[in-house]
Design a protein around this motif. Structure first.
Motif, PDB file in Angstrom:
ATOM      1  N   ASP A 165     -16.097   4.722  -4.810  1.00 44.04           N
ATOM      2  CA  ASP A 165     -14.723   5.100  -4.469  1.00 44.04           C
ATOM      3  C   ASP A 165     -14.044   5.975  -5.510  1.00 44.04           C
ATOM      4  N   VAL A 166     -14.740   6.307  -6.581  1.00 46.83           N
ATOM      5  CA  VAL A 166     -14.163   7.147  -7.628  1.00 46.83           C
ATOM      6  C   VAL A 166     -14.652   8.583  -7.423  1.00 46.83           C
ATOM      7  N   LYS A 167     -13.708   9.510  -7.254  1.00 43.12           N
ATOM      8  CA  LYS A 167     -14.071  10.899  -6.996  1.00 43.12           C
ATOM      9  C   LYS A 167     -13.920  11.748  -8.261  1.00 43.12           C
ATOM     10  N   ASN A 206       0.826  -1.211   0.000  1.00 38.83           N
ATOM     11  CA  ASN A 206       0.000   0.000   0.000  1.00 38.83           C
ATOM     12  C   ASN A 206       0.857   1.256   0.000  1.00 38.83           C
ATOM     13  N   SER A 219       0.941   4.473  -2.540  1.00 37.41           N
ATOM     14  CA  SER A 219       0.602   5.808  -2.066  1.00 37.41           C
ATOM     15  C   SER A 219       1.805   6.743  -2.029  1.00 37.41           C
ATOM     16  N   GLU A 268      -2.696   3.180 -10.124  1.00 34.90           N
ATOM     17  CA  GLU A 268      -3.765   4.133  -9.840  1.00 34.90           C
ATOM     18  C   GLU A 268      -4.007   4.985 -11.083  1.00 34.90           C
ATOM     19  N   LYS A 322      -7.876   0.404 -11.118  1.00 35.49           N
ATOM     20  CA  LYS A 322      -7.936   1.264  -9.926  1.00 35.49           C
ATOM     21  C   LYS A 322      -8.145   2.730 -10.323  1.00 35.49           C
ATOM     22  N   LYS A 349      -9.127   6.155  -9.640  1.00 34.40           N
ATOM     23  CA  LYS A 349      -9.278   6.898  -8.394  1.00 34.40           C
ATOM     24  C   LYS A 349     -10.031   8.199  -8.595  1.00 34.40           C
ATOM     25  N   TYR A 350      -9.761   8.871  -9.725  1.00 34.70           N
ATOM     26  CA  TYR A 350     -10.407  10.161  -9.993  1.00 34.70           C
ATOM     27  C   TYR A 350     -10.894  10.235 -11.443  1.00 34.70           C
ATOM     28  N   ALA A 384     -11.563  15.569  -2.541  1.00 32.84           N
ATOM     29  CA  ALA A 384     -10.666  15.345  -3.669  1.00 32.84           C
ATOM     30  C   ALA A 384      -9.635  16.470  -3.739  1.00 32.84           C
ATOM     31  N   ARG A 401       1.258   5.184 -11.117  1.00 36.71           N
ATOM     32  CA  ARG A 401       0.213   6.199 -11.315  1.00 36.71           C
ATOM     33  C   ARG A 401       0.187   6.589 -12.790  1.00 36.71           C
TER      34      ARG A 401
END
Length: 343
Positions: free
Chosen positions: A152-154, A19, A23, A76, A111, A113-114, A198, A56
């Motif tokens: 979970d997606v912003k 993790n 991150s 991500e 994954k 994320k946004y 966000a 990412r």
């Protein structure tokens, strides 16, 4: 018993490390596809991204091949909602359709994320047509995500430096603020982003500041090579243009009532050809120094790591100016122009 406890600790440690690995990645890539000589997405994802520990990825728009290749990968994803779709996606059924086609088939295997609305919201008149339509679309996409069970997606957006008013080419960050029209169109956007936890994404290029103001913004200041403070702002000193630009955004957000809002640099870099000071040596210098600097934060927010996205490839079908084709850190045949440490 002790053996089982030791195994449990090891498993937990491995999971935590995995993790943290995701991150703590301060450097991601903008995976553009505007090239007729680029490798297949599966080859890029399974080969280039994996071998370079890239975790990412930003996509400027949905790409079925790329998203399919990303399934099951520890990457991500920032999924772009293109400028042109802001005009055409304006009703609940169309929002639902966009989410059902571009998001639903891929989560949670990809994954995402946004959802990042727009390439870069701008005060520039050419972009105003997108800028002022952004908030209703952000609301609509968010509502559709919730309706389709994607929690979970912003939804957020990306801006460029034109939204803030600067007193000269090298302003003290504490003196800047948003233009009145920027504050107007971003009022609801910032409130929405803040309420949903966000970050705000910003495209930020010291290179273009150098080109616009060659007499005031010096090359060593843009490349992180200044040996002392070039700019002072009260007790704060600035040795590079990147920090000054980012702290200007922090200040502008503070003045709009958002002192804690995170800012992520959705695109930065330096061209290796095509224009003034665009050389392989300068590109290597800027990106190498930038990556080494990220964990230090800025004078205004010291020790707060900065997250950035670099262009993955040179893209030979990008439009004018010519310089935009040369921001990649890899050539089209997947060769690095120089070493980059993505984590």
């Amino acid at each position: 018993m002790a053996f089982h406890k030791m195994i449990s600790f090891l498993v937990v440690g491995i999971l935590v490390a995995a993790n943290l690995h995701l991150s703590d990645a301060h450097v991601g890539v903008l995976y553009g596809t505007m090239g007729d000589n680029l490798p297949a997405p599966k080859e890029v994802v399974c080969g280039l991204l994996a071998s370079n520990n890239i975790t990412r990825v930003r996509l400027l728009e949905p790409n079925k091949e790329v998203l399919t290749a990303l399934k099951g990968k520890n990457v991500e994803v920032l999924l772009g909602f293109p400028n042109q779709d802001i005009f055409t996606t304006t009703t609940d059924p169309l929002f639902d359709q966009w989410v059902s086609v571009n998001v639903k088939p891929y989560v949670p295997d990809v994954k995402i994320k946004y959802i990042v609305l727009g390439t870069d919201l701008s005060r520039n008149s050419d972009h105003n047509k997108y800028t002022f339509g952004a908030f209703p679309v952000m609301q609509g996409i968010h509502k559709s995500l919730q309706k389709q069970g994607i929690k979970d997606v912003k939804v957020t957006t990306s801006c460029d430096p034109s939204i803030i008013m600067q007193n000269g080419p090298n302003p003290a960050p504490s003196t800047v603020k948003m233009w009145n029209e920027s504050a107007t169109f971003l009022k609801d956007v910032l409130k929405f982003i803040s309420e949903n936890g966000a970050p705000l994404f910003v495209n930020m290029h010291p290179y273009y500041e150098l080109i616009k103001h060659p007499n005031e913004v010096k090359l060593d200041f843009a490349l992180f090579n200044a040996t002392g403070n070039v700019l002072t702002d009260g007790k704060l000193g600035y040795q590079n243009k990147f920090d000054a630009m980012l702290d200007s955004f922090y200040t502008a957000l503070e003045k709009e009532g958002y002192p804690e809002m995170d800012v992520i640099i959705s695109e930065t870099g330096w061209p290796s050809a095509g224009g003034v000071a665009a050389t392989p040596e300068n590109q290597k210098m800027y990106i190498t120094n930038l990556v080494q600097h990220l964990s230090k934060g800025t004078p205004k927010r010291p020790n707060k790591p900065i997250q950035v996205y670099l262009n993955l490839f040179d893209e030979n079908r990008r439009g004018r100016p010519e310089i935009e084709k040369h921001f990649g850190v890899f050539t089209a045949d997947q060769q690095p122009k120089f070493p980059v440490h993505f984590n």
